[in-house]
Write a protein that holds these residues in place. Structure first.
Motif, PDB file in Angstrom:
ATOM      1  N   UNK A  56       0.667  -1.186   0.129  1.00 51.62           N
ATOM      2  CA  UNK A  56       0.079  -0.019   0.014  1.00 51.62           C
ATOM      3  C   UNK A  56       1.036   1.219   0.036  1.00 51.62           C
ATOM      4  N   UNK A  57       0.399   2.475  -0.225  1.00 53.69           N
ATOM      5  CA  UNK A  57       0.897   3.779  -0.095  1.00 53.69           C
ATOM      6  C   UNK A  57       0.171   4.691   0.500  1.00 53.69           C
ATOM      7  N   UNK A  58       0.484   4.795   2.022  1.00 50.75           N
ATOM      8  CA  UNK A  58      -0.374   5.697   2.869  1.00 50.75           C
ATOM      9  C   UNK A  58       0.813   6.432   3.668  1.00 50.75           C
ATOM     10  N   UNK A  59      -0.033   7.480   4.243  1.00 58.02           N
ATOM     11  CA  UNK A  59       0.726   8.089   5.476  1.00 58.02           C
ATOM     12  C   UNK A  59       0.090   8.462   6.589  1.00 58.02           C
ATOM     13  N   UNK A  60       0.807   8.696   7.629  1.00 59.30           N
ATOM     14  CA  UNK A  60       0.026   9.005   9.107  1.00 59.30           C
ATOM     15  C   UNK A  60      -0.500  10.296   8.940  1.00 59.30           C
ATOM     16  N   UNK A  61      -1.744  10.503   9.136  1.00 58.83           N
ATOM     17  CA  UNK A  61      -2.393  12.003   8.961  1.00 58.83           C
ATOM     18  C   UNK A  61      -2.254  12.804  10.139  1.00 58.83           C
ATOM     19  N   UNK A  62      -2.004  11.983  11.152  1.00 55.85           N
ATOM     20  CA  UNK A  62      -1.645  13.179  12.637  1.00 55.85           C
ATOM     21  C   UNK A  62      -0.244  13.401  12.374  1.00 55.85           C
ATOM     22  N   UNK A  63       0.605  12.590  11.827  1.00 53.18           N
ATOM     23  CA  UNK A  63       1.917  13.087  11.766  1.00 53.18           C
ATOM     24  C   UNK A  63       2.040  14.331  10.636  1.00 53.18           C
ATOM     25  N   UNK A  64       1.343  14.473   9.580  1.00 57.33           N
ATOM     26  CA  UNK A  64       1.263  15.392   8.739  1.00 57.33           C
ATOM     27  C   UNK A  64       0.647  16.677   9.261  1.00 57.33           C
ATOM     28  N   UNK A 107      -1.602   9.697  -1.879  1.00 54.95           N
ATOM     29  CA  UNK A 107      -2.359   8.400  -0.929  1.00 54.95           C
ATOM     30  C   UNK A 107      -2.762   7.088  -1.843  1.00 54.95           C
ATOM     31  N   UNK A 108      -2.415   6.098  -1.849  1.00 49.08           N
ATOM     32  CA  UNK A 108      -2.929   4.890  -2.746  1.00 49.08           C
ATOM     33  C   UNK A 108      -1.856   4.738  -3.949  1.00 49.08           C
ATOM     34  N   UNK A 109      -2.058   3.581  -4.558  1.00 53.99           N
ATOM     35  CA  UNK A 109      -1.343   3.071  -5.632  1.00 53.99           C
ATOM     36  C   UNK A 109      -2.142   3.364  -6.884  1.00 53.99           C
ATOM     37  N   UNK A 110      -1.641   3.924  -7.860  1.00 57.82           N
ATOM     38  CA  UNK A 110      -2.446   4.176  -9.017  1.00 57.82           C
ATOM     39  C   UNK A 110      -2.167   2.970  -9.890  1.00 57.82           C
TER      40      UNK A 110
END
Length: 163
Positions: free
Chosen positions: A10-18, A101-104
């Protein structure tokens, strides 16, 4: 024993860290002598960061601060997709930074093709914006993870649901 093991790419990130990164960047802009009086704003939307500042020079300085703060919080710099700089009212500039966010579908096809070509006993299937990889051996899955880490894709990859 005919059980199979799998994991998701997957391709994601931590929203709270952002959110914390944006807060730290805003605080540093307010305290730095060269950026204090620029009336710069950073607005975090659902999938975009909007930067409004007074010149291209300060915009580049803001990029540097944002990237430094993101790296310190273990966010990949690949999540930022910088849009073009637009003129805004009052001789100011505005830029939208889209968040990846997400893999195309194209990248998912590249990943699954590479897995099919190099690992004969491993299956890869595209499921929305993730790729499910499964095999009968955990060692083969570990080899796939190591191989994917060697590639340089335009998105940040994480490996989840390893079972």
């Amino acid at each position: 024993m005919a059980s199979t093991y799998s994991f998701d790419v997957v391709s994601d990130f931590d929203r709270q860290e952002l959110v914390n990164t944006i807060d730290q960047t805003t605080r540093e802009i307010g305290t730095r002598y060269d950026l204090k009086d620029t009336k710069t704003t950073l607005e975090l939307g659902d999938d975009v960061i909007t930067v409004n500042t007074d010149s291209d020079f300060t915009l580049q300085a803001i990029h540097t601060i944002l990237q430094t703060k993101a790296a310190k919080r273990n966010l990949s710099l690949k999540i930022f997709d910088y849009g073009k700089v637009e003129p805004a009212s009052g001789n100011r500039v505005r830029q939208e930074i889209k968040l990846r966010k997400g893999i195309s579908a194209d990248i998912a096809k590249q990943i699954s093709k590479m897995i099919r070509d190099e690992f004969k006993k491993v299956q890869a299937s595209i499921q929305g914006d993730a790729v499910r990889v499964s095999a009968k051996s955990k060692d083969e899955l570990q080899a796939v993870i190591q191989r994917l880490k060697q590639e340089d894709y335009p998105v940040d990859l994480q490996f989840t649901n390893y079972r």
